[in-house]
Write a protein that holds these residues in place. Structure first.
Motif, PDB file in Angstrom:
ATOM      1  N   PRO A 256      53.425  40.862  26.405  1.00 32.37           N
ATOM      2  CA  PRO A 256      52.703  42.137  26.309  1.00 32.37           C
ATOM      3  C   PRO A 256      51.251  41.989  25.829  1.00 32.37           C
ATOM      4  CG  PRO A 256      54.334  41.957  24.549  1.00 32.37           C
ATOM      5  CD  PRO A 256      54.528  40.765  25.435  1.00 32.37           C
ATOM      6  N   THR A 257      50.912  40.844  25.256  1.00 30.91           N
ATOM      7  CA  THR A 257      49.512  40.687  24.821  1.00 30.91           C
ATOM      8  C   THR A 257      48.609  40.347  26.000  1.00 30.91           C
ATOM      9  OG1 THR A 257      49.919  38.376  24.242  1.00 30.91           O
ATOM     10  CG2 THR A 257      50.115  40.002  22.470  1.00 30.91           C
ATOM     11  N   THR A 258      49.115  39.597  26.976  1.00 35.43           N
ATOM     12  CA  THR A 258      48.293  39.217  28.126  1.00 35.43           C
ATOM     13  C   THR A 258      48.649  40.016  29.377  1.00 35.43           C
ATOM     14  OG1 THR A 258      49.858  37.529  28.850  1.00 35.43           O
ATOM     15  CG2 THR A 258      48.171  36.838  27.276  1.00 35.43           C
ATOM     16  N   GLY A 259      49.852  40.581  29.397  1.00 38.88           N
ATOM     17  CA  GLY A 259      50.296  41.302  30.588  1.00 38.88           C
ATOM     18  C   GLY A 259      50.783  40.388  31.698  1.00 38.88           C
ATOM     19  N   ARG A 260      50.881  39.087  31.401  1.00 40.79           N
ATOM     20  CA  ARG A 260      51.250  38.123  32.458  1.00 40.79           C
ATOM     21  C   ARG A 260      52.701  37.655  32.344  1.00 40.79           C
ATOM     22  NH1 ARG A 260      46.832  36.335  35.103  1.00 40.79           N
ATOM     23  NH2 ARG A 260      44.803  36.778  34.139  1.00 40.79           N
ATOM     24  N   ILE A 261      53.236  37.247  33.496  1.00 43.26           N
ATOM     25  CA  ILE A 261      54.618  36.745  33.532  1.00 43.26           C
ATOM     26  C   ILE A 261      54.694  35.388  32.834  1.00 43.26           C
ATOM     27  CG2 ILE A 261      56.477  35.901  35.035  1.00 43.26           C
ATOM     28  CD1 ILE A 261      55.614  37.925  37.121  1.00 43.26           C
ATOM     29  N   THR A 262      55.672  35.251  31.920  1.00 46.61           N
ATOM     30  CA  THR A 262      55.852  33.962  31.258  1.00 46.61           C
ATOM     31  C   THR A 262      57.129  33.256  31.720  1.00 46.61           C
ATOM     32  OG1 THR A 262      57.038  34.967  29.430  1.00 46.61           O
ATOM     33  CG2 THR A 262      54.665  34.743  29.168  1.00 46.61           C
ATOM     34  N   ARG A 263      58.039  34.028  32.293  1.00 46.34           N
ATOM     35  CA  ARG A 263      59.284  33.389  32.757  1.00 46.34           C
ATOM     36  C   ARG A 263      59.946  34.271  33.806  1.00 46.34           C
ATOM     37  NH1 ARG A 263      64.867  32.087  31.321  1.00 46.34           N
ATOM     38  NH2 ARG A 263      65.194  33.658  29.722  1.00 46.34           N
ATOM     39  N   ILE A 264      60.482  33.639  34.827  1.00 43.38           N
ATOM     40  CA  ILE A 264      61.266  34.372  35.815  1.00 43.38           C
ATOM     41  C   ILE A 264      62.621  33.687  35.926  1.00 43.38           C
ATOM     42  CG2 ILE A 264      61.443  35.135  38.217  1.00 43.38           C
ATOM     43  CD1 ILE A 264      58.418  34.720  38.454  1.00 43.38           C
TER      44      ILE A 264
ATOM     45  N   ALA B 285      54.934  35.226  40.297  1.00 40.66           N
ATOM     46  CA  ALA B 285      54.885  33.827  39.900  1.00 40.66           C
ATOM     47  C   ALA B 285      54.496  33.785  38.438  1.00 40.66           C
ATOM     48  CB  ALA B 285      53.876  33.060  40.742  1.00 40.66           C
ATOM     49  N   MET B 286      54.668  32.638  37.859  1.00 38.96           N
ATOM     50  CA  MET B 286      54.242  32.485  36.476  1.00 38.96           C
ATOM     51  C   MET B 286      52.767  32.854  36.389  1.00 38.96           C
ATOM     52  SD  MET B 286      56.933  31.373  35.021  1.00 38.96           S
ATOM     53  CE  MET B 286      56.430  30.574  33.508  1.00 38.96           C
ATOM     54  N   GLY B 287      52.426  33.677  35.423  1.00 38.10           N
ATOM     55  CA  GLY B 287      51.026  34.027  35.248  1.00 38.10           C
ATOM     56  C   GLY B 287      50.589  35.278  35.982  1.00 38.10           C
ATOM     57  N   THR B 288      51.401  35.735  36.932  1.00 42.49           N
ATOM     58  CA  THR B 288      51.059  36.971  37.630  1.00 42.49           C
ATOM     59  C   THR B 288      50.902  38.104  36.613  1.00 42.49           C
ATOM     60  OG1 THR B 288      52.348  36.314  39.561  1.00 42.49           O
ATOM     61  CG2 THR B 288      51.815  38.652  39.366  1.00 42.49           C
ATOM     62  N   GLU B 289      49.837  38.886  36.769  1.00 44.15           N
ATOM     63  CA  GLU B 289      49.600  39.952  35.813  1.00 44.15           C
ATOM     64  C   GLU B 289      50.316  41.225  36.255  1.00 44.15           C
ATOM     65  OE1 GLU B 289      45.569  40.106  34.610  1.00 44.15           O
ATOM     66  OE2 GLU B 289      45.842  41.896  33.381  1.00 44.15           O
ATOM     67  N   LEU B 290      51.162  41.744  35.378  1.00 42.10           N
ATOM     68  CA  LEU B 290      51.918  42.959  35.724  1.00 42.10           C
ATOM     69  C   LEU B 290      51.544  44.146  34.842  1.00 42.10           C
ATOM     70  CD1 LEU B 290      55.533  41.561  36.307  1.00 42.10           C
ATOM     71  CD2 LEU B 290      53.839  42.180  38.030  1.00 42.10           C
ATOM     72  N   GLY B 291      51.071  43.868  33.641  1.00 43.25           N
ATOM     73  CA  GLY B 291      50.703  44.956  32.737  1.00 43.25           C
ATOM     74  C   GLY B 291      51.211  44.699  31.328  1.00 43.25           C
ATOM     75  N   THR B 292      50.673  45.428  30.383  1.00 40.25           N
ATOM     76  CA  THR B 292      50.995  45.174  28.980  1.00 40.25           C
ATOM     77  C   THR B 292      51.991  46.191  28.416  1.00 40.25           C
ATOM     78  OG1 THR B 292      49.086  46.478  28.333  1.00 40.25           O
ATOM     79  CG2 THR B 292      48.768  44.089  28.480  1.00 40.25           C
ATOM     80  N   THR B 293      52.327  47.212  29.204  1.00 40.53           N
ATOM     81  CA  THR B 293      53.309  48.194  28.721  1.00 40.53           C
ATOM     82  C   THR B 293      54.485  48.250  29.694  1.00 40.53           C
ATOM     83  OG1 THR B 293      52.359  50.023  29.987  1.00 40.53           O
ATOM     84  CG2 THR B 293      51.448  49.638  27.781  1.00 40.53           C
ATOM     85  N   PRO B 294      55.661  48.667  29.207  1.00 39.01           N
ATOM     86  CA  PRO B 294      56.828  48.782  30.095  1.00 39.01           C
ATOM     87  C   PRO B 294      56.518  49.649  31.313  1.00 39.01           C
ATOM     88  CG  PRO B 294      57.515  49.019  27.816  1.00 39.01           C
ATOM     89  CD  PRO B 294      56.012  48.943  27.794  1.00 39.01           C
TER      90      PRO B 294
END
Ligand code: HEM
Lengths: 197, 84
Positions: free
Chosen positions: B72-80, B22-31
Protein backbone atom coordinates in the motif's frame (compact mmCIF):
# COMPACT_ATOMS: atom_id res chain seq x y z
CA UNK A 1 2.02 -67.10 37.49
CA UNK A 2 3.14 -66.94 41.11
CA UNK A 3 -0.06 -68.55 42.27
CA UNK A 4 0.13 -71.76 40.27
CA UNK A 5 0.83 -73.74 43.43
CA UNK A 6 -2.30 -72.42 45.09
CA UNK A 7 -5.62 -74.15 45.03
CA UNK A 8 -7.53 -73.45 41.85
CA UNK A 9 -10.58 -72.07 43.62
CA UNK A 10 -8.50 -69.66 45.69
CA UNK A 11 -6.85 -68.33 42.57
CA UNK A 12 -10.15 -67.61 40.91
CA UNK A 13 -11.53 -65.92 44.00
CA UNK A 14 -8.47 -63.70 44.32
CA UNK A 15 -8.49 -62.67 40.68
CA UNK A 16 -10.05 -59.35 39.68
CA UNK A 17 -13.25 -59.33 37.67
CA UNK A 18 -12.48 -61.49 34.64
CA UNK A 19 -11.68 -59.53 31.53
CA UNK A 20 -13.72 -60.65 28.56
CA UNK A 21 -12.21 -59.42 25.35
CA UNK A 22 -14.58 -59.13 22.42
CA UNK A 23 -13.23 -58.32 18.99
CA UNK A 24 -15.21 -55.28 17.91
CA UNK A 25 -13.12 -52.98 15.69
CA UNK A 26 -11.63 -54.56 12.60
CA UNK A 27 -8.25 -53.33 11.29
CA UNK A 28 -9.84 -51.05 8.66
CA UNK A 29 -11.91 -49.18 11.27
CA UNK A 30 -8.84 -48.69 13.47
CA UNK A 31 -6.56 -47.68 10.61
CA UNK A 32 -9.12 -45.15 9.36
CA UNK A 33 -9.73 -43.75 12.85
CA UNK A 34 -6.12 -43.01 13.69
CA UNK A 35 -5.27 -41.83 10.17
CA UNK A 36 -8.21 -39.40 10.19
CA UNK A 37 -7.26 -38.16 13.66
CA UNK A 38 -3.63 -37.69 12.58
CA UNK A 39 -4.69 -35.94 9.37
CA UNK A 40 -6.93 -33.53 11.25
CA UNK A 41 -4.23 -32.79 13.79
CA UNK A 42 -1.51 -32.20 11.20
CA UNK A 43 -3.74 -30.03 9.02
CA UNK A 44 -4.98 -28.00 11.97
CA UNK A 45 -1.72 -27.42 13.79
CA UNK A 46 1.28 -27.96 11.54
CA UNK A 47 0.68 -27.52 7.82
CA UNK A 48 0.32 -24.07 6.23
CA UNK A 49 -3.34 -23.69 5.32
CA UNK A 50 -2.56 -22.23 1.91
CA UNK A 51 -0.23 -25.05 0.93
CA UNK A 52 -0.85 -27.90 -1.48
CA UNK A 53 -0.11 -30.27 1.41
CA UNK A 54 -3.13 -28.91 3.31
CA UNK A 55 -5.33 -29.73 0.32
CA UNK A 56 -3.76 -33.14 -0.13
CA UNK A 57 -4.31 -34.12 3.50
CA UNK A 58 -7.87 -32.80 3.31
CA UNK A 59 -8.67 -35.02 0.34
CA UNK A 60 -6.93 -37.99 1.95
CA UNK A 61 -9.12 -37.57 5.05
CA UNK A 62 -12.18 -37.29 2.81
CA UNK A 63 -11.20 -40.53 1.07
CA UNK A 64 -10.84 -42.28 4.43
CA UNK A 65 -14.22 -41.02 5.66
CA UNK A 66 -15.97 -42.08 2.44
CA UNK A 67 -14.33 -45.50 2.68
CA UNK A 68 -15.58 -45.78 6.26
CA UNK A 69 -19.10 -44.86 5.13
CA UNK A 70 -19.08 -47.67 2.57
CA UNK A 71 -17.77 -49.95 5.36
CA UNK A 72 -20.76 -48.85 7.42
CA UNK A 73 -22.94 -50.63 4.88
CA UNK A 74 -20.91 -53.71 4.05
CA UNK A 75 -18.33 -53.97 6.84
CA UNK A 76 -17.93 -56.09 9.97
CA UNK A 77 -20.97 -56.25 12.33
CA UNK A 78 -19.96 -53.64 14.94
CA UNK A 79 -18.77 -51.22 12.26
CA UNK A 80 -22.13 -51.15 10.49
CA UNK A 81 -24.53 -48.24 10.80
CA UNK A 82 -27.14 -50.74 11.95
CA UNK A 83 -25.01 -51.34 15.08
CA UNK A 84 -25.11 -47.64 16.01
CA UNK A 85 -28.14 -46.01 14.36
CA UNK A 86 -28.49 -42.25 14.78
CA UNK A 87 -31.11 -41.85 17.50
CA UNK A 88 -31.23 -38.46 19.27
CA UNK A 89 -33.86 -39.60 21.77
CA UNK A 90 -31.73 -42.59 22.80
CA UNK A 91 -28.69 -40.29 23.03
CA UNK A 92 -30.53 -37.96 25.41
CA UNK A 93 -31.72 -40.93 27.48
CA UNK A 94 -28.18 -42.27 27.58
CA UNK A 95 -26.77 -38.93 28.78
CA UNK A 96 -29.53 -38.53 31.37
CA UNK A 97 -28.82 -42.07 32.56
CA UNK A 98 -25.18 -41.23 33.30
CA UNK A 99 -26.25 -40.15 36.79
CA UNK A 100 -27.72 -43.57 37.46
CA UNK A 101 -26.06 -46.93 37.89
CA UNK A 102 -25.25 -49.39 36.48
CA UNK A 103 -23.59 -48.06 33.37
CA UNK A 104 -24.05 -50.16 30.31
CA UNK A 105 -21.21 -51.10 28.03
CA UNK A 106 -21.82 -51.19 24.30
CA UNK A 107 -20.01 -53.31 21.77
CA UNK A 108 -20.37 -50.63 19.12
CA UNK A 109 -20.75 -46.89 19.91
CA UNK A 110 -23.09 -45.87 22.72
CA UNK A 111 -26.09 -43.78 21.55
CA UNK A 112 -24.45 -40.44 22.42
CA UNK A 113 -21.17 -41.55 20.88
CA UNK A 114 -23.03 -42.60 17.74
CA UNK A 115 -24.44 -39.09 17.25
CA UNK A 116 -20.95 -37.67 17.78
CA UNK A 117 -19.51 -40.03 15.19
CA UNK A 118 -22.07 -39.00 12.55
CA UNK A 119 -21.45 -35.37 13.45
CA UNK A 120 -17.68 -35.83 13.02
CA UNK A 121 -18.09 -37.48 9.63
CA UNK A 122 -20.50 -34.79 8.42
CA UNK A 123 -18.19 -31.99 9.54
CA UNK A 124 -15.18 -33.60 7.85
CA UNK A 125 -17.11 -33.96 4.58
CA UNK A 126 -18.29 -30.33 4.85
CA UNK A 127 -14.70 -29.19 5.37
CA UNK A 128 -13.49 -31.06 2.31
CA UNK A 129 -16.40 -29.76 0.21
CA UNK A 130 -15.84 -26.10 1.12
CA UNK A 131 -12.09 -26.59 0.75
CA UNK A 132 -12.63 -27.91 -2.77
CA UNK A 133 -14.97 -25.03 -3.60
CA UNK A 134 -12.34 -22.46 -2.67
CA UNK A 135 -10.18 -23.70 -5.52
CA UNK A 136 -12.86 -23.41 -8.20
CA UNK A 137 -13.34 -20.28 -10.35
CA UNK A 138 -16.92 -20.05 -9.16
CA UNK A 139 -16.21 -19.84 -5.42
CA UNK A 140 -12.59 -18.64 -5.30
CA UNK A 141 -12.23 -15.71 -2.90
CA UNK A 142 -15.90 -15.83 -1.89
CA UNK A 143 -16.14 -14.67 1.69
CA UNK A 144 -18.99 -16.96 2.71
CA UNK A 145 -17.21 -20.13 1.58
CA UNK A 146 -14.22 -19.23 3.72
CA UNK A 147 -16.52 -18.38 6.63
CA UNK A 148 -18.28 -21.74 6.39
CA UNK A 149 -14.93 -23.57 6.17
CA UNK A 150 -13.64 -21.75 9.25
CA UNK A 151 -16.90 -22.21 11.14
CA UNK A 152 -16.86 -25.95 10.43
CA UNK A 153 -13.26 -26.14 11.58
CA UNK A 154 -14.11 -24.43 14.88
CA UNK A 155 -17.00 -26.86 15.36
CA UNK A 156 -14.70 -29.79 14.53
CA UNK A 157 -12.29 -28.76 17.29
CA UNK A 158 -15.13 -28.42 19.80
CA UNK A 159 -16.50 -31.78 18.67
CA UNK A 160 -13.13 -33.53 19.02
CA UNK A 161 -12.72 -32.17 22.56
CA UNK A 162 -16.21 -33.45 23.45
CA UNK A 163 -15.48 -36.75 21.66
CA UNK A 164 -12.31 -37.40 23.64
CA UNK A 165 -14.01 -36.30 26.89
CA UNK A 166 -16.87 -38.69 26.14
CA UNK A 167 -14.45 -41.55 25.46
CA UNK A 168 -12.66 -40.95 28.78
CA UNK A 169 -15.93 -40.60 30.69
CA UNK A 170 -17.45 -43.76 29.18
CA UNK A 171 -14.25 -45.73 29.84
CA UNK A 172 -14.36 -44.74 33.50
CA UNK A 173 -18.04 -45.39 34.02
CA UNK A 174 -18.23 -48.75 32.27
CA UNK A 175 -14.69 -49.88 33.07
CA UNK A 176 -14.12 -50.72 29.41
CA UNK A 177 -10.87 -49.18 28.10
CA UNK A 178 -12.18 -47.73 24.84
CA UNK A 179 -8.93 -46.23 23.57
CA UNK A 180 -7.23 -49.58 23.98
CA UNK A 181 -10.08 -51.16 22.02
CA UNK A 182 -9.55 -48.67 19.20
CA UNK A 183 -5.89 -49.74 19.18
CA UNK A 184 -6.07 -53.54 19.40
CA UNK A 185 -9.69 -54.00 18.37
CA UNK A 186 -10.94 -55.67 21.58
CA UNK A 187 -13.38 -54.36 24.15
CA UNK A 188 -12.66 -55.86 27.56
CA UNK A 189 -15.95 -56.04 29.38
CA UNK A 190 -16.18 -56.52 33.14
CA UNK A 191 -19.41 -58.40 32.82
CA UNK A 192 -20.16 -60.01 29.48
CA UNK A 193 -23.85 -60.32 30.33
CA UNK A 194 -24.06 -56.53 30.45
CA UNK A 195 -22.95 -55.99 26.91
CA UNK A 196 -25.16 -54.52 24.24
CA UNK A 197 -24.76 -54.04 20.59
CA UNK B 1 -6.27 -11.76 -44.98
CA UNK B 2 -8.01 -9.12 -42.96
CA UNK B 3 -9.89 -11.88 -41.17
CA UNK B 4 -6.69 -13.65 -40.29
CA UNK B 5 -5.17 -10.49 -38.91
CA UNK B 6 -8.32 -9.82 -36.93
CA UNK B 7 -8.35 -13.36 -35.53
CA UNK B 8 -4.66 -13.14 -34.66
CA UNK B 9 -5.09 -9.83 -32.91
CA UNK B 10 -8.01 -11.21 -30.93
CA UNK B 11 -5.95 -14.21 -29.92
CA UNK B 12 -3.15 -11.93 -28.81
CA UNK B 13 -5.50 -9.56 -27.06
CA UNK B 14 -6.94 -12.17 -24.70
CA UNK B 15 -3.77 -13.05 -22.80
CA UNK B 16 -2.72 -9.42 -22.82
CA UNK B 17 -4.94 -8.91 -19.77
CA UNK B 18 -2.99 -11.44 -17.77
CA UNK B 19 0.31 -10.05 -19.00
CA UNK B 20 -0.64 -6.74 -17.44
CA UNK B 21 -0.25 -8.41 -14.07
CA UNK B 22 3.36 -8.77 -13.05
CA UNK B 23 5.58 -8.06 -10.14
CA UNK B 24 5.83 -4.32 -9.79
CA UNK B 25 2.68 -3.52 -11.75
CA UNK B 26 1.07 -0.49 -10.17
CA UNK B 27 -2.52 -1.07 -9.08
CA UNK B 28 -3.11 1.57 -6.42
CA UNK B 29 -2.57 2.26 -2.74
CA UNK B 30 -6.14 1.73 -1.50
CA UNK B 31 -8.42 -1.33 -1.67
CA UNK B 32 -10.87 0.68 -3.80
CA UNK B 33 -8.18 1.74 -6.30
CA UNK B 34 -6.88 -1.82 -6.56
CA UNK B 35 -10.38 -3.17 -7.12
CA UNK B 36 -10.96 -0.62 -9.89
CA UNK B 37 -7.59 -1.25 -11.55
CA UNK B 38 -8.05 -5.03 -11.59
CA UNK B 39 -11.64 -4.76 -12.78
CA UNK B 40 -10.53 -2.50 -15.63
CA UNK B 41 -8.05 -5.19 -16.70
CA UNK B 42 -10.92 -7.65 -16.91
CA UNK B 43 -10.48 -9.44 -13.60
CA UNK B 44 -13.48 -10.50 -11.57
CA UNK B 45 -12.42 -9.24 -8.14
CA UNK B 46 -13.90 -11.38 -5.37
CA UNK B 47 -12.35 -9.89 -2.28
CA UNK B 48 -9.87 -7.23 -1.25
CA UNK B 49 -8.49 -7.30 2.28
CA UNK B 50 -5.60 -6.16 4.44
CA UNK B 51 -3.12 -8.98 5.05
CA UNK B 52 0.15 -8.66 6.98
CA UNK B 53 0.64 -5.00 6.07
CA UNK B 54 -0.18 -5.68 2.42
CA UNK B 55 -3.43 -5.49 0.52
CA UNK B 56 -4.53 -8.84 -0.84
CA UNK B 57 -6.96 -9.22 -3.71
CA UNK B 58 -8.67 -12.44 -4.82
CA UNK B 59 -9.43 -12.23 -8.52
CA UNK B 60 -10.63 -14.58 -11.23
CA UNK B 61 -10.34 -14.45 -15.00
CA UNK B 62 -11.72 -17.46 -16.82
CA UNK B 63 -9.95 -20.41 -15.25
CA UNK B 64 -7.19 -18.28 -13.77
CA UNK B 65 -7.38 -17.78 -10.01
CA UNK B 66 -5.00 -15.23 -8.53
CA UNK B 67 -4.18 -13.90 -5.10
CA UNK B 68 -2.52 -10.57 -5.70
CA UNK B 69 -0.55 -8.81 -2.97
CA UNK B 70 0.01 -5.07 -3.21
CA UNK B 71 2.27 -2.91 -1.08
CA UNK B 72 0.00 0.00 0.00
CA UNK B 73 2.94 2.41 0.30
CA UNK B 74 3.99 2.03 -3.35
CA UNK B 75 0.77 0.72 -4.87
CA UNK B 76 2.75 -1.99 -6.67
CA UNK B 77 2.33 -5.76 -6.81
CA UNK B 78 4.79 -7.59 -4.56
CA UNK B 79 3.53 -11.14 -4.99
CA UNK B 80 1.15 -13.07 -7.19
CA UNK B 81 -0.02 -16.52 -6.16
CA UNK B 82 -1.94 -18.11 -8.99
CA UNK B 83 -3.87 -21.34 -8.86
CA UNK B 84 -5.35 -22.96 -11.89
C1 HEM C 1 -9.12 -35.24 15.24
C2 HEM C 1 -9.33 -36.15 16.06
C3 HEM C 1 -10.37 -37.25 16.02
C4 HEM C 1 -11.40 -37.52 15.17
C5 HEM C 1 -11.83 -36.72 13.94
C6 HEM C 1 -12.05 -38.72 15.65
C7 HEM C 1 -13.15 -39.32 15.05
C8 HEM C 1 -13.70 -40.52 15.45
C9 HEM C 1 -14.70 -41.24 14.72
C10 HEM C 1 -15.31 -40.79 13.39
C11 HEM C 1 -14.99 -42.36 15.42
C12 HEM C 1 -15.92 -43.48 15.00
C13 HEM C 1 -15.05 -44.62 14.52
C14 HEM C 1 -15.74 -45.55 13.59
O1 HEM C 1 -16.83 -46.05 13.89
O2 HEM C 1 -15.18 -45.81 12.51
C15 HEM C 1 -14.19 -42.35 16.60
C16 HEM C 1 -14.19 -43.33 17.57
C17 HEM C 1 -13.33 -43.35 18.63
N1 HEM C 1 -12.33 -42.43 18.90
FE1 HEM C 1 -11.89 -40.82 17.86
N2 HEM C 1 -11.41 -39.16 16.76
C18 HEM C 1 -10.38 -38.29 17.01
C19 HEM C 1 -9.47 -38.35 18.04
C20 HEM C 1 -9.47 -39.30 19.01
C21 HEM C 1 -8.53 -39.36 20.10
C22 HEM C 1 -7.40 -38.35 20.34
C23 HEM C 1 -8.85 -40.44 20.83
C24 HEM C 1 -8.18 -40.93 22.08
C25 HEM C 1 -8.38 -40.41 23.24
C26 HEM C 1 -9.99 -41.08 20.21
C27 HEM C 1 -10.60 -42.23 20.65
C28 HEM C 1 -11.67 -42.84 20.04
C29 HEM C 1 -12.28 -44.06 20.54
C30 HEM C 1 -11.86 -44.83 21.78
C31 HEM C 1 -13.33 -44.37 19.66
C32 HEM C 1 -14.30 -45.54 19.81
C33 HEM C 1 -15.37 -45.12 20.78
C34 HEM C 1 -16.31 -46.25 21.11
O3 HEM C 1 -15.84 -47.28 21.57
O4 HEM C 1 -17.52 -46.08 20.89
N3 HEM C 1 -10.35 -40.35 19.11
N4 HEM C 1 -13.39 -41.22 16.60
Amino acid sequence: MTDTTQHKGARLAAAPAPAFGVRVWDPLVRMIHWSVAAGVLVNAAIVDEESATHELIGYAVLGLVLTRLVWGLVGTPHARFSAFPPNPAAAVRHLAGLLRRPHRAYLSHNPAGALMVYNLWAVLIGLAATGYMMGTPRYFGMEWVLDVHEGLFAWLIISVVLHVAGVILDSRMTGVPLVRAMIDGRKRLRDPTEMRE
Amino acid sequence: MKKIVLAASLLLAAPAFAQDLAMGTELGTTPQAILTALSDMGWDVRKVQAEDGLIEAYAVMGKQLAEIYVDPTTGRITRIASHD
